[in-house]
Each structure stands twice: as structure tokens, then as C-alpha cells.
Scaffold this motif. Structure first.
Motif, short mmCIF file in Angstrom:
data_model
loop_
_atom_site.label_atom_id
_atom_site.label_comp_id
_atom_site.label_asym_id
_atom_site.label_seq_id
_atom_site.Cartn_x
_atom_site.Cartn_y
_atom_site.Cartn_z
N ARG A 46 0.81 -1.21 0.00
CA ARG A 46 0.00 0.00 0.00
C ARG A 46 0.85 1.27 0.00
N ASP A 47 2.16 1.10 0.02
CA ASP A 47 3.10 2.23 -0.03
C ASP A 47 2.90 3.19 1.15
N ILE A 48 2.72 2.61 2.35
CA ILE A 48 2.58 3.41 3.57
C ILE A 48 3.97 3.72 4.11
N ARG A 49 4.26 4.99 4.34
CA ARG A 49 5.55 5.40 4.89
C ARG A 49 5.46 5.46 6.41
N PHE A 50 6.43 4.85 7.08
CA PHE A 50 6.50 4.88 8.54
C PHE A 50 7.76 5.64 8.95
N SER A 51 7.60 6.65 9.78
CA SER A 51 8.77 7.42 10.25
C SER A 51 8.80 7.38 11.77
N LEU A 52 10.02 7.41 12.34
CA LEU A 52 10.20 7.34 13.78
C LEU A 52 11.10 8.48 14.24
N GLU A 53 10.62 9.22 15.22
CA GLU A 53 11.40 10.28 15.86
C GLU A 53 11.38 10.03 17.36
N ILE A 54 12.56 9.88 17.97
CA ILE A 54 12.60 9.49 19.37
C ILE A 54 13.77 10.15 20.09
N GLU A 55 13.50 10.60 21.31
CA GLU A 55 14.57 11.08 22.17
C GLU A 55 15.25 9.86 22.79
#
Length: 244
Positions: A117-126
Motif C-alpha cells: 500500500r506504499d505506507i511510509r512509517f517514520s520514527l522520531e525518538i529522544e
């Protein structure tokens, strides 16, 4: 100065010994609780399986009703057994889990699952952030939230984790936020979505237990879970958990 430090060490030693005994006792209580939960599961699941098997050969209304009610009992039993195990783990002193490896692994996993489905997953973490609890429970909560976002997203899921603001010497907490750009959810349906067994769209796979599991586990750890509007246009899931 050195004499004073030595005296202080002698005075603190009994307290340290008592604390170590408390930790050992706590681990023993948790271990016994887990064993009892396992025994309960074995004692009740077997009779339920027998009922289901016996009713399987009856195509009449009675057999259908027995199968239906036995299946409900089995699912409820599993739900509360899982909750009891989680409660035992949450009560244990000294458990902690590094957050970044868990989130990074799930991000990679769901990128593969929703690749078609071409879903983009991004992660931002301290980093570093540590959850005051068991890895298995963090995985259960995070996995449900990211999977739910992936099911509904049009093209993007954004995951952010940071230390929650502290007020009046409150305990350390983590804010874990999952945003999607899907259709969102009206206010009146958000509470309904967190109830056990409720599925708001039968076209989406799942048992309807996912978000209710997150609510239960977060509550056991003294945390919280809410659904909000996402700046991406869809739904935001905000999970707050105790941290070290």
C-alpha cells in the motif's frame, strides 16, 4: 570526613538489606502469581475445549448456542488471563525496557507489512528513554497502535516518542504519539473504539481487542491512553507511560 562517611555507610546498610529482601519477596510473589495464572488457564481452557468439540457435531440451535457462548467464554478467559499476567509484571519492582530498539523494530516490520500500500512509517525518538515495565507489555501496546494506524493510513504513519513534561515533582513519564493521515474518527466514536470487542469497520481485519488492550495495559502501569485529532488529518493515538 572519612569517619562520617563510614558511619553513614554502617547506618544505611540495614536499610539496604531490607530493601534487597523486599525486592526478593516481590519477585517471589510475581513468580507465584504467574504460576497460579497458568494453572487457572489450564483448568478452565480444557473444559471449554471439550464443550466446543462436543457441540461441533450438533448442527441444531442448541449446538450453535453452545459453540457461540463457549467461544465467548474462551475469549474472555484469555483476555483476563493476559491482563492478570500483565498486572503481575507491572507490580514487579526494577523492570525497565529500552524504548528505541522496540520502536525501531516495529517501524521496520510494519514498513514491510504495508509495503504493497506504499505506507511510509517514520520514527522520531529522544534517546535514551526507558519504560518502567516489561518489554512484552510495551511491544503489545506499541504493536497495536502502529498496526491500527497502518490499517487506516492513506500514505503515512508518524511515530514520535519524547519525555513528558514534569510538574510538581511528578514521576517521569514517556509520551508516545502515533499519527496517521487516514479518515480519522469522530469524537463520539473514539470512546467506543477503545471498548473490548468493538470493531467500527468490519472490512478491516482484527478481533476488536487491540485498543482495549492498550487501555488496560496503560492503566495497569499507571499510564493513560487517548485518541485525538492528528495534524496529518487522521487520528492521533497518545500513550503516556512511566519512565525511568
Amino acid at each position: 570526613m572519612f569517619q562520617r562517611r563510614g558511619q553513614l555507610a554502617v547506618e544505611v546498610a540495614p536499610l539496604a538489606g531490607e530493601l534487597n529482601q523486599l525486592l526478593d519477596m516481590n519477585r517471589e510473589i510475581v513468580s507465584r502469581a504467574r504460576a497460579q495464572v497458568g494453572n487457572l488457564a489450564h483448568a478452565l481452557k480444557t473444559p471449554l475445549s471439550v464443550l466446543l468439540n462436543e457441540a461441533g457435531g450438533d448442527s441444531g440451535p442448541l449446538g450453535e448456542k453452545i459453540r457461540e457462548q463457549s467461544a465467548i467464554m474462551r475469549d474472555q478467559l484469555q483476555h483476563y488471563l493476559d491482563r492478570a499476567r500483565a498486572a503481575a509484571r507491572a507490580a514487579a519492582i526494577g523492570n525497565f525496557t529500552e524504548v528505541e530498539p522496540v520502536l525501531a523494530a516495529f517501524t521496520r516490520t510494519f514498513e514491510k507489512i504495508y509495503r504493497d500500500r506504499d505506507i511510509r512509517f517514520s520514527l522520531e525518538i529522544e534517546t535514551p528513554l526507558r519504560f518502567r515495565g516489561e518489554k512484552q507489555d510495551l511491544e503489545e501496546m506499541v504493536g497495536n497502535l502502529i498496526d491500527n494506524a497502518g490499517k487506516w493510513a492513506a500514505s503515512e504513519v508518524r511515530i514520535r516518542v519524547h519525555a513528558a513534561p514534569q510538574f510538581d515533582h511528578a514521576p517521569n513519564q514517556i509520551d508516545l504519539i502515533v499519527d496517521d493521515d487516514g479518515p480519522g474518527l469522530p469524537d463520539e466514536k473514539r470512546i467506543e473504539a477503545t471498548k473490548r470487542g468493538r470493531r467500527l469497520d468490519e472490512t478491516k481485519p482484527g478481533s476488536g481487542l487491540g485498543l482495549s488492550i492498550v487501555v488496560d495495559l496503560a492503566g495497569l502501569y499507571g499510564g493513560s491512553f487517548v485518541l485525538e485529532d492528528s495534524p496529518l488529518g487522521g487520528l492521533r493515538a497518545r500513550l503516556t507511560l512511566p519512565a525511568l
